[in-house]
Design a protein around this motif. Structure first.
Motif, short mmCIF file in Angstrom:
data_model
loop_
_atom_site.label_atom_id
_atom_site.label_comp_id
_atom_site.label_asym_id
_atom_site.label_seq_id
_atom_site.Cartn_x
_atom_site.Cartn_y
_atom_site.Cartn_z
N ILE A 21 0.83 -1.20 0.00
CA ILE A 21 0.00 0.00 0.00
C ILE A 21 0.86 1.25 0.00
O ILE A 21 0.63 2.19 -0.78
CB ILE A 21 -0.98 -0.02 1.18
N ALA A 24 2.34 1.65 -3.36
CA ALA A 24 1.35 2.13 -4.33
C ALA A 24 1.15 3.64 -4.22
O ALA A 24 0.92 4.32 -5.22
CB ALA A 24 0.02 1.40 -4.13
N LEU A 25 1.25 4.16 -3.00
CA LEU A 25 1.04 5.59 -2.79
C LEU A 25 2.32 6.42 -2.96
O LEU A 25 2.27 7.65 -2.92
CB LEU A 25 0.48 5.83 -1.38
N LYS A 30 -3.99 8.41 -4.49
CA LYS A 30 -4.82 7.46 -5.21
C LYS A 30 -6.08 7.17 -4.40
O LYS A 30 -6.08 7.29 -3.18
CB LYS A 30 -4.07 6.14 -5.43
N ILE A 35 -5.39 1.87 -5.35
CA ILE A 35 -4.36 1.33 -4.45
C ILE A 35 -4.40 -0.19 -4.47
O ILE A 35 -3.38 -0.86 -4.60
CB ILE A 35 -4.56 1.85 -3.01
N GLU A 38 -2.99 -1.75 -7.71
CA GLU A 38 -1.53 -1.71 -7.78
C GLU A 38 -0.91 -2.64 -6.75
O GLU A 38 0.06 -3.34 -7.04
CB GLU A 38 -1.02 -0.29 -7.59
N ALA A 39 -1.46 -2.67 -5.55
CA ALA A 39 -0.92 -3.53 -4.49
C ALA A 39 -1.03 -5.00 -4.86
O ALA A 39 -0.16 -5.80 -4.50
CB ALA A 39 -1.63 -3.25 -3.17
N ARG A 78 -3.03 9.68 0.53
CA ARG A 78 -1.64 9.94 0.14
C ARG A 78 -0.75 9.57 1.32
O ARG A 78 -1.17 9.56 2.48
CB ARG A 78 -1.41 11.38 -0.30
#
Length: 113
Positions: A21, A24-25, A30, A35, A38-39, A78
């Motif tokens: 996480i 991803a940020l 996001k 998130i 992507e995670a 964020r």
């Protein structure tokens, strides 16, 4: 609300979900679904894991909620400066672990996507 833990090392080691996480940020704000998408490139994650982990990250001061989308269905997040320091510290910890394994002759296997 953040906890009294302010040193990045106080948060280590990170769970795979927390690492994914924060990673991803790392490149910007996001919403939750983005998130999770992507995670999932790094760890299995469903909505329960995502939002439970985000709640803990919010409490720890590693991420902040930045608002809702216009339709008020998507919450945006964020990473905080502390969260970025924690991610950096965890990355360094993992690099040291990989270096120790390599010193012992352990080599990574090729993972096919």
């Amino acid at each position: 609300m953040s906890t009294a833990r302010t040193s990045p090392e106080d948060h280590l080691p990170l769970t795979p979900a927390v690492f994914a996480i924060l990673l991803a940020l790392a490149d910007g704000e996001k919403h939750g679904y983005a998130i999770m998408q992507e995670a999932r490139e790094h760890v299995s994650m469903g909505p329960g894991t995502l939002y439970g982990t985000l709640d803990r990250l919010l409490t720890a001061g590693l991420v902040v909620e930045t608002g809702l989308s216009e339709d008020e269905r998507r919450r945006y997040y964020r990473v905080t400066p502390l969260g970025r320091r924690v991610l950096t510290a965890e990355t360094a910890r993992l690099q040291r672990a990989v270096a120790m394994a390599q010193d012992k002759g352990i080599r990574p296997i090729e993972v096919k996507a």
